[in-house]
Write an enzyme that holds these catalytic residues in place. Structure first.
Site, PDB file in Angstrom:
ATOM      1  N   TRP A 396      37.566  13.538  81.079  1.00  0.00           N
ATOM      2  CA  TRP A 396      35.905  14.027  81.299  1.00  0.00           C
ATOM      3  C   TRP A 396      35.072  13.919  80.227  1.00  0.00           C
ATOM      4  O   TRP A 396      34.748  13.321  80.093  1.00  0.00           O
ATOM      5  CB  TRP A 396      36.390  15.827  81.357  1.00  0.00           C
ATOM      6  CG  TRP A 396      36.659  16.661  82.781  1.00  0.00           C
ATOM      7  CD1 TRP A 396      37.989  17.519  82.564  1.00  0.00           C
ATOM      8  CD2 TRP A 396      35.969  16.450  83.924  1.00  0.00           C
ATOM      9  NE1 TRP A 396      38.140  17.378  84.479  1.00  0.00           N
ATOM     10  CE2 TRP A 396      37.358  17.556  84.144  1.00  0.00           C
ATOM     11  CE3 TRP A 396      34.768  15.922  84.143  1.00  0.00           C
ATOM     12  CZ2 TRP A 396      36.650  17.699  85.254  1.00  0.00           C
ATOM     13  CZ3 TRP A 396      34.664  15.904  85.179  1.00  0.00           C
ATOM     14  CH2 TRP A 396      35.082  16.991  86.670  1.00  0.00           C
ATOM     15  N   ILE A 401      29.618   9.035  81.077  1.00  0.00           N
ATOM     16  CA  ILE A 401      30.057   8.829  79.416  1.00  0.00           C
ATOM     17  C   ILE A 401      27.734   9.679  79.198  1.00  0.00           C
ATOM     18  O   ILE A 401      27.963  10.561  77.877  1.00  0.00           O
ATOM     19  CB  ILE A 401      29.615   7.171  78.541  1.00  0.00           C
ATOM     20  CG1 ILE A 401      30.761   6.877  78.851  1.00  0.00           C
ATOM     21  CG2 ILE A 401      28.704   7.431  77.607  1.00  0.00           C
ATOM     22  CD1 ILE A 401      31.728   7.974  78.519  1.00  0.00           C
ATOM     23  N   HIS A 437      27.689  22.590  88.533  1.00  0.00           N
ATOM     24  CA  HIS A 437      28.703  22.060  89.648  1.00  0.00           C
ATOM     25  C   HIS A 437      28.568  23.048  90.871  1.00  0.00           C
ATOM     26  O   HIS A 437      28.346  22.518  92.221  1.00  0.00           O
ATOM     27  CB  HIS A 437      30.150  21.995  89.296  1.00  0.00           C
ATOM     28  CG  HIS A 437      30.591  20.508  89.447  1.00  0.00           C
ATOM     29  ND1 HIS A 437      29.993  20.078  87.467  1.00  0.00           N
ATOM     30  CD2 HIS A 437      31.193  19.230  89.136  1.00  0.00           C
ATOM     31  CE1 HIS A 437      30.644  18.957  87.416  1.00  0.00           C
ATOM     32  NE2 HIS A 437      31.057  18.768  88.679  1.00  0.00           N
TER      33      HIS A 437
END
Length: 508
Positions: A396, A401, A437
């Site tokens: 993760w 990045i 999410h």
């Protein structure tokens, strides 16, 4: 009588002179012949010496040759008598052998052959299902109604509000508390307004809604970073205005000139600077981004070709491979047939994972490098070697990045500075990620099942388990299994619930 005696004496003297000259010449000739003989004898002796040396060397070679042959013969006999030595098998870890290139090539060949068989089986069973025109219907239900496009245009209002607020703060027209409240309200509306439109407007499709919410989520993270960095610049100017020009965010202007001249606060509060940050492939704001010297047209065209190619490939594989498997999985899910559900899950895992890898390359390499090259944006580290992850945490931290930098800079480290522990801060980061999410999946589908939220929160115990009990290749295998199996499981859950909620109700 006297004359005759004189003539006789002269004749005698001439004969003696002639004799003496002839004798001298003969002596000289004899001396020359003797000298030549000496030289010839010396040469003969020299040639005899050279020949002797050659014969001696040949004799030495003849004497030494049997020794080398004897030694070679003895070694040959020794090799025949002994053929073993202490050594490890190549597949043992103690052998130190690590060249498995052939095994890797074998895996690639087997993977290609197995997927070619699946692809051929899919064609024989379903025929050609690829329809590029059908993709348009995923974004538009009504060709005269473009709610997603309108929402993207409206997002400029929130960008200008953030810029106006920062300008007022730089001039002292707004207090810090007032500016903070305006930013909070602006960010809250950015997350709730598009969600309300997606939920309430019937012409909004799930794909269009996901695109809009993704765009607003990225903008909200950018504007939050914009707010923080400008606040830090004001704090620096409050402490010591002279040191601001020599800070890391704003190098000294006397060492810079022309194209390399840097911007100092509040000179960065311009529309040009704001929209460069909006389109730049990063979530973290800086007053002076690293810049590349020029645009490489060859590099730009390659990335553009990759974007177009992978877009078509993703659409084709989704229509031809993913959708038939998902449709055939509805009946086992309705009947709660565990064995068939597992079989469908494993069938879906391969195409879902391949599509995810293609999407990763399309987005994080092709698209972001294309944008960076177009804007001469210098920092191109959009991902690291997440495929070598031996822990869930490392995955993760390295597969995305830009998001990782934002979480570290604007969420994780501020929590640590406020006194929270590392465990609490890491949990808060996963909670925030789980919220977004679920936000990006449930709102476009117009249903709330929390599968994405629970999947992200499940990463915490998984990270603890892998970090505590698995190391090296075992940890890497655990990370890959979680990626390959976890995603299709969530996909099946959402597709099943969406099918039951919409199509089953319509059928009833």
């Amino acid at each position: 009588m006297g004359e005759s005696d004189a003539r006789t004496g002269a004749f005698t003297r001439r004969r003696r002179a002639t004799y003496a000259a002839g004798r001298g010449a003969s002596l000289l000739a004899m001396n020359g012949r003797s000298a030549a003989g000496c030289e010839s004898s010396v040469a003969a002796n020299g040639s005899r010496g050279a020949g002797q040396e050659k014969r001696d060397r040949s004799l030495e070679t003849v004497r030494s040759k049997p020794k080398s042959e004897k030694k070679k013969h003895r070694n040959d006999i020794g090799d025949r008598l002994s053929c073993h030595k202490t050594q490890q098998s190549l597949l043992s870890s103690a052998s130190g052998f690590n060249n498995y290139r052939g095994v890797l090539n074998w895996c690639v060949v087997m993977l290609v052959l197995s997927n070619a068989r699946l692809f051929l089986e899919n064609l024989l069973r379903y025929g050609i299902l690829v329809d590029p025109i059908q993709v348009i219907s995923l974004f538009l239900k009504d060709p005269y109604s473009w709610p997603a496009g309108c929402l993207v245009i409206v997002s400029n209002i929130f960008i200008l509000v953030a810029l106006y607020t920062e300008r007022q703060l730089s001039k002292g027209s707004f207090s810090e508390l007032m500016g903070f409240l305006v930013h909070c309200i602006n960010l809250a509306i950015m997350l709730t307004f598009p969600a309300a439109v997606v939920l309430l407007v019937p012409s909004m499709t799930p794909v269009g809604g996901a695109f809009v919410l993704g765009t607003y989520t990225i903008l909200s993270l950018k504007l939050y970073s914009y707010k923080d960095v400008n606040m830090w610049c004001r704090e620096l100017s409050t402490f010591n205005a002279k040191k601001l020009a020599r800070s890391l965010s704003c190098p000294s202007a006397q060492h810079l000139s022309g194209h390399d001249r840097k911007v100092c606060y509040p000179g960065n509060l311009t529309i040009r600077d704001m929209y460069y940050f909006v389109f730049a492939p990063t979530l973290c704001y800086e007053l002076n981004f690293p810049r590349s010297p020029n645009i490489r047209m060859g590099f730009l065209l390659r990335r553009l070709f990759e974007m177009l190619f992978f877009t078509q490939l993703l659409v084709a594989l989704t229509q031809q491979w993913m959708i038939p498997i998902i449709q055939s999985s509805m009946k086992p899910l309705e009947d709660m047939d565990l064995s068939r559900m597992t079989e469908r899950l494993l069938r879906l895992a391969v195409p879902n994972h391949l599509l995810w890898l293609m999407f990763f390359y399309w987005f994080f390499h092709s698209s972001m490098n294309f944008t960076a090259e177009l804007l001469c944006f210098g920092d191109r580290q959009f991902y690291k070697d997440w495929w070598n992850s031996e822990s869930v945490t490392y995955f993760w931290q390295n597969w995305n990045i830009p998001v990782h930098k934002w979480c570290l800079r604007h969420f994780y480290k501020p929590l640590l500075r406020r006194g929270f522990s590392k465990i609490v801060s890491q949990s808060a980061v996963f909670f925030l990620s789980a919220f977004f999410h679920e936000y990006l999946v449930s709102v476009p589908l117009r249903m709330f099942r929390l599968w994405a939220f629970m999947g992200m929160m499940a990463q915490l115990p998984l990270a603890w388990f892998v970090g505590s009990f698995l190391r090296g290749n075992y940890g890497n295998a655990a990370v890959w299994i979680s990626i390959i199996i976890g995603q299709p499981f969530a996909v099946l859950m959402y597709v099943h619930d969406y099918y039951v909620l919409h199509y089953r109700q319509e059928a009833d």
